[in-house]
Each structure stands twice: as structure tokens, then as C-alpha cells.
Design a protein around this motif. Structure first.
Motif, mmCIF file in Angstrom:
data_model
loop_
_atom_site.group_PDB
_atom_site.id
_atom_site.type_symbol
_atom_site.label_atom_id
_atom_site.label_comp_id
_atom_site.label_asym_id
_atom_site.label_seq_id
_atom_site.Cartn_x
_atom_site.Cartn_y
_atom_site.Cartn_z
ATOM 1 N N LEU A 56 0.722 -1.127 -0.021
ATOM 2 C CA LEU A 56 -0.013 -0.122 -0.169
ATOM 3 C C LEU A 56 0.824 1.280 0.086
ATOM 4 C CD1 LEU A 56 -2.819 -0.793 2.509
ATOM 5 C CD2 LEU A 56 -2.865 -0.930 0.146
ATOM 6 N N ALA A 57 1.836 1.431 0.937
ATOM 7 C CA ALA A 57 2.830 2.532 0.794
ATOM 8 C C ALA A 57 3.523 2.656 -0.394
ATOM 9 C CB ALA A 57 3.633 2.196 2.062
ATOM 10 N N VAL A 58 4.103 1.681 -0.987
ATOM 11 C CA VAL A 58 4.726 1.673 -2.364
ATOM 12 C C VAL A 58 3.819 2.677 -3.370
ATOM 13 C CG1 VAL A 58 5.823 0.645 -4.117
ATOM 14 C CG2 VAL A 58 6.700 0.296 -1.852
ATOM 15 N N ARG A 59 2.703 2.176 -3.196
ATOM 16 C CA ARG A 59 1.587 2.625 -4.322
ATOM 17 C C ARG A 59 1.409 3.810 -4.129
ATOM 18 N NH1 ARG A 59 -1.375 -0.724 -7.804
ATOM 19 N NH2 ARG A 59 -3.164 0.631 -7.184
ATOM 20 N N TYR A 60 1.189 4.276 -2.795
ATOM 21 C CA TYR A 60 0.784 5.671 -2.524
ATOM 22 C C TYR A 60 2.025 6.697 -2.787
ATOM 23 C CZ TYR A 60 -1.537 9.589 0.294
ATOM 24 O OH TYR A 60 -1.835 10.597 0.432
ATOM 25 N N ALA A 61 3.009 5.963 -2.217
ATOM 26 C CA ALA A 61 4.272 7.047 -2.503
ATOM 27 C C ALA A 61 4.675 7.378 -3.778
ATOM 28 C CB ALA A 61 5.664 6.364 -1.764
ATOM 29 N N ASP A 66 0.790 16.973 -5.599
ATOM 30 C CA ASP A 66 -0.328 17.601 -6.084
ATOM 31 C C ASP A 66 -0.354 18.943 -5.181
ATOM 32 O OD1 ASP A 66 -1.123 16.777 -3.203
ATOM 33 O OD2 ASP A 66 -2.028 15.064 -4.309
ATOM 34 N N ALA A 67 -1.578 19.553 -5.132
ATOM 35 C CA ALA A 67 -1.753 20.834 -4.600
ATOM 36 C C ALA A 67 -1.787 20.661 -2.723
ATOM 37 C CB ALA A 67 -3.161 21.275 -4.828
ATOM 38 N N GLY A 68 -1.974 19.334 -2.440
ATOM 39 C CA GLY A 68 -2.089 19.317 -0.845
ATOM 40 C C GLY A 68 -0.634 18.792 -0.444
ATOM 41 N N HIS A 69 0.044 18.076 -1.466
ATOM 42 C CA HIS A 69 1.301 17.503 -1.102
ATOM 43 C C HIS A 69 2.195 17.844 -2.266
ATOM 44 C CE1 HIS A 69 -1.611 15.001 0.688
ATOM 45 N NE2 HIS A 69 -0.903 14.712 1.632
ATOM 46 N N PRO A 70 2.936 19.102 -2.198
ATOM 47 C CA PRO A 70 3.461 19.813 -3.224
ATOM 48 C C PRO A 70 4.969 19.354 -3.440
ATOM 49 C CG PRO A 70 3.423 21.099 -1.339
ATOM 50 C CD PRO A 70 2.694 20.331 -1.398
ATOM 51 N N PHE A 71 5.296 18.374 -2.216
ATOM 52 C CA PHE A 71 6.543 17.786 -2.447
ATOM 53 C C PHE A 71 6.604 16.343 -2.607
ATOM 54 C CE2 PHE A 71 7.524 21.632 0.065
ATOM 55 C CZ PHE A 71 8.509 22.178 -0.317
ATOM 56 N N GLY A 72 5.343 16.033 -2.750
ATOM 57 C CA GLY A 72 5.370 14.371 -3.476
ATOM 58 C C GLY A 72 4.716 13.651 -2.069
ATOM 59 N N HIS A 73 4.779 12.490 -2.142
ATOM 60 C CA HIS A 73 4.121 11.673 -1.318
ATOM 61 C C HIS A 73 5.101 10.424 -0.764
ATOM 62 C CE1 HIS A 73 0.672 12.807 -3.548
ATOM 63 N NE2 HIS A 73 -0.111 12.794 -2.549
ATOM 64 N N LYS A 236 22.445 21.874 1.534
ATOM 65 C CA LYS A 236 21.551 20.890 2.512
ATOM 66 C C LYS A 236 21.106 20.116 1.723
ATOM 67 C CE LYS A 236 20.412 24.724 5.612
ATOM 68 N NZ LYS A 236 19.386 25.552 6.130
ATOM 69 N N THR A 237 20.863 18.709 2.163
ATOM 70 C CA THR A 237 20.353 17.768 1.607
ATOM 71 C C THR A 237 19.375 16.865 2.673
ATOM 72 O OG1 THR A 237 21.836 15.779 2.373
ATOM 73 C CG2 THR A 237 22.345 17.201 0.138
ATOM 74 N N ARG A 238 18.367 16.181 2.061
ATOM 75 C CA ARG A 238 17.391 15.387 2.859
ATOM 76 C C ARG A 238 16.791 14.374 1.811
ATOM 77 N NH1 ARG A 238 11.828 16.445 2.849
ATOM 78 N NH2 ARG A 238 11.529 18.502 1.699
ATOM 79 N N ARG A 239 16.730 13.223 2.562
ATOM 80 C CA ARG A 239 16.219 12.079 2.017
ATOM 81 C C ARG A 239 14.683 11.855 2.451
ATOM 82 N NH1 ARG A 239 17.229 9.334 -2.642
ATOM 83 N NH2 ARG A 239 19.295 9.344 -3.016
ATOM 84 N N ALA A 240 13.689 11.607 1.437
ATOM 85 C CA ALA A 240 12.281 11.362 1.769
ATOM 86 C C ALA A 240 11.952 10.138 0.864
ATOM 87 C CB ALA A 240 11.524 12.431 1.361
ATOM 88 N N GLY A 241 12.053 8.919 1.181
ATOM 89 C CA GLY A 241 11.528 7.884 0.455
ATOM 90 C C GLY A 241 12.759 7.827 -0.660
ATOM 91 N N THR A 242 12.269 7.609 -1.854
ATOM 92 C CA THR A 242 13.030 7.403 -3.030
ATOM 93 C C THR A 242 13.458 8.829 -3.447
ATOM 94 O OG1 THR A 242 10.925 7.930 -4.517
ATOM 95 C CG2 THR A 242 11.659 5.356 -3.894
ATOM 96 N N ALA A 243 13.109 10.057 -2.974
ATOM 97 C CA ALA A 243 13.407 11.261 -3.502
ATOM 98 C C ALA A 243 14.558 11.743 -2.588
ATOM 99 C CB ALA A 243 12.233 12.375 -3.146
ATOM 100 N N LEU A 244 15.579 12.633 -3.340
ATOM 101 C CA LEU A 244 16.459 13.272 -2.651
ATOM 102 C C LEU A 244 16.186 14.680 -2.943
ATOM 103 C CD1 LEU A 244 19.639 13.381 -1.401
ATOM 104 C CD2 LEU A 244 20.205 13.147 -3.868
ATOM 105 N N PHE A 245 16.306 15.455 -1.769
ATOM 106 C CA PHE A 245 16.113 16.996 -1.868
ATOM 107 C C PHE A 245 17.537 17.676 -1.604
ATOM 108 C CE2 PHE A 245 11.824 15.449 -0.926
ATOM 109 C CZ PHE A 245 10.896 16.219 -1.748
ATOM 110 N N VAL A 246 17.846 18.604 -2.672
ATOM 111 C CA VAL A 246 19.156 19.169 -2.470
ATOM 112 C C VAL A 246 18.911 20.977 -2.606
ATOM 113 C CG1 VAL A 246 21.503 19.538 -3.527
ATOM 114 C CG2 VAL A 246 20.175 17.419 -3.542
#
Length: 299
Positions: A56-61, A66-73, A236-246
Motif C-alpha cells: 500500500l505504501a509503495v503504491r501511495y508513495a 499535488d496541491a495538498g502535497h507539493p513535495f510528493g508522497h 543541505k540535503t534530505r532523503r524522503a523515500g526515493t526522493a532526494l532534496f538538494v
């Protein structure tokens, strides 16, 4: 998107494998009545729940921002991993309870037979093969849910190894106390694994930085691609699941045009994404009076 579909397929496969392994271990417990094999089966029951949550989590991620989650899931997978860790801990306490009861009323090893041990061994091999696949592929996909599932399965494998060895020893020696004693050891091991899964997942939810080697790679990319800039600092960096924010600040000459500065930013972003496709880069351009004593100097 292909990678995420692959992750979803792996998570779905985990449900099927977990159900098969659970069935085998329940049969092994039913044949022997061993409390240690019961504890092994109970851990596999947690695997089934964890595999379903991971799917379920992989599918949701994988959903786009979207507008409510601009940085993704992307962080959805961490919640799945935390939930699995909590289930592991609950299973450990249930096993502890059963083990203490069995210590007071042990079953004679002679009543077990070897069939249950062989059935459990088959289940263990299935877990081992799937765990290696999940850890390897989950790591490549940077999927916390898949890696957590794989780590849990590996813990299950080592549990099974210990249980089978101990029960074989109990059959050979006739020491009936070995069965519940092994179950106690299994419970402690499961408790440790559950804590590890929860701790690592909470760390991800707390926006932990990218690993040092990944940060060094980003610094090297900036160093060779930010030609025309004076300095880059505040990385600055941070990991959020598969995403990498730089994100970082890039200092340019005060007289540089917006267009020229933007071109440098585009070049740096493209260079980072070429080697780290999952990266989401945010650059803040500053004039030369913002130079700092330390930073990354472009070539």
C-alpha cells in the motif's frame, strides 16, 4: 515510473511469499507442537501484515505531487516501515508470553518428529532468497518499505536457523527446556529487529541528511558544473523515500544578468539530475557580497 511499478510488484510478491511461508510454518508448528516453531510462525504472520502495508505504501508513495502535497508522497513508505516495526515488537511480546508458559509445561522432544523441522527449513530457504532480493532491489530503488521488509525477513531467517539448530539439539539430547528457551531468544532477537526498523524509519521521517558519500558526490558535481559562479555554500540535503532534496546558495558576480545566472543554475541542476535522477534541486542565487569563508569553489 517504471522503477516504482517494479517496487509495487516486489511488494505484491512479498505478500504472496509471506503467505506461503506462513502456511509452511504453521504446518510445522501443528506437526510438532513446538513453541519455538510457533514463535517462528508468529513472526511470519507479522511478515504478511508488513508486506501488505509495504504494498500500500509503495503504491501511495508513487503518486505525483499535488496541491495538498507539493513535495510528493515519498514519506508514505516510512509510515509503513514504522508500522511493521511496531507489529514486530508486539509479536515479540506475544512470543515471550508463550515461552514463559511453555517453560512451565514443556513438550517432550521425542513427540516432535522430523517432518516439522524439514517443512520449516523449506520456509526458511524461501525467506532467505526473497529477503536478499528485497534488500538488494529495495536499496537500488531507495524504497524504505522494501528494505525494511527485507531486513525483517533476514531476521526471520536467522531466527529459523537458530530454532532448527536448537530443536535438532533438543531431539538429540532430549532436553525439553531447549524449546521454550529458544523461543525466548527468538523473542529478544525479534524485539531488537523491531526497534531497529522503527528507529531507522523515524530517522527518515525526521528529514535525515543524505549519506556522506552521496553528499560528496553532489559537491563534486557542483564543483565541476557551476562554472561562472563565484561560490556555492549552505548545501543541505534530505532523503524522503526515493526522493532526494538538494538546496544551496550560489554566489555570482553582482553585475551578472538574471539570464546568465539562471543558465548556470540550469546547468548545475541538469548535472546533478544526470547522476542522481531522483534529486529535486533548489538553488538560491546571491550577489558577491554574500561570499562566505568556506564553500564549494567552481572550476
Amino acid at each position: 515510473m517504471g522503477n516504482r511499478l517494479n517496487a509495487s510488484q516486489l511488494a505484491l510478491g512479498s505478500i504472496a511469499i509471506s503467505l506461503i511461508v506462513l502456511a509452511l510454518k504453521l504446518v510445522a508448528w501443528w506437526v510438532t507442537g513446538s513453541i519455538a516453531l510457533f514463535s517462528d510462525a508468529l513472526e511470519s504472520l507479522v511478515n504478511v501484515g508488513g508486506a501488505f502495508l509495504a504494498w500500500l505504501a509503495v503504491r501511495y508513495a508513487s503518486r505525483p505531487a499535488d496541491a495538498g502535497h507539493p513535495f510528493g508522497h515519498h514519506k508514505a513508505e516510512y509510515f509503513s516501515a514504522v508500522a511493521e516495526g511496531i507489529m514486530i515488537i508486539i509479536a515479540a511480546f506475544l512470543i515471550l508470553e508463550q515461552s514463559i508458559y511453555a517453560l512451565m509445561r514443556p513438550i517432550a522432544p521425542a513427540d516432535w518428529g522430523m517432518a516439522g523441522l524439514w517443512i520449516n527449513a523449506v520456509a526458511m530457504v524461501a525467506n532467505l532468497l526473497w529477503a536478499r532480493l528485497l534488500i538488494g532491489r529495495g536499496g537500488a530503488l531507495r524504497s524504505p518499505a522494501l528494505v525494511a521488509g527485507g531486513r525483517h525477513l533476514m531476521s526471520d531467517v536467522w531466527t529459523s536457523v537458530g530454532v532448527l539448530f536448537g530443536l535438532g539439539l533438543a531431539l538429540w539430547t532430549g532436553w525439553s527446556w531447549l524449546d521454550p528457551a529458544l523461543a525466548l531468544i527468538v523473542a529478544v532477537n525479534i524485539l531488537r529487529e523491531g526497534y531497529g526498523v522503527v528507529a531507522s524509519s523515524v530517522n527518515g521521517l525526521m528529514d535525515s541528511a543524505a549519506p556522506p558519500d552521496e553528499r560528496e558526490e553532489i559537491e563534486e558535481i557542483i564543483h565541476r558544473s557551476a562554472e561562472g559562479a563565484l561560490q556555492v555554500h549552505g548545501l543541505k540535503t534530505r532523503r524522503a523515500g526515493t526522493a532526494l532534496f538538494v538546496e544551496f546558495h550560489m554566489v555570482v558576480a553582482g553585475m551578472m544578468t538574471v539570464r546568465a545566472a539562471h543558465d548556470i543554475c540550469d546547468r548545475v541542476e541538469d548535472a546533478i539530475r544526470a547522476e542522481l535522477p531522483e534529486a529535486k534541486v533548489n538553488i538560491h542565487v546571491e550577489p558577491e557580497h554574500k561570499l562566505e569563508k568556506t564553500g564549494i569553489s567552481p572550476r
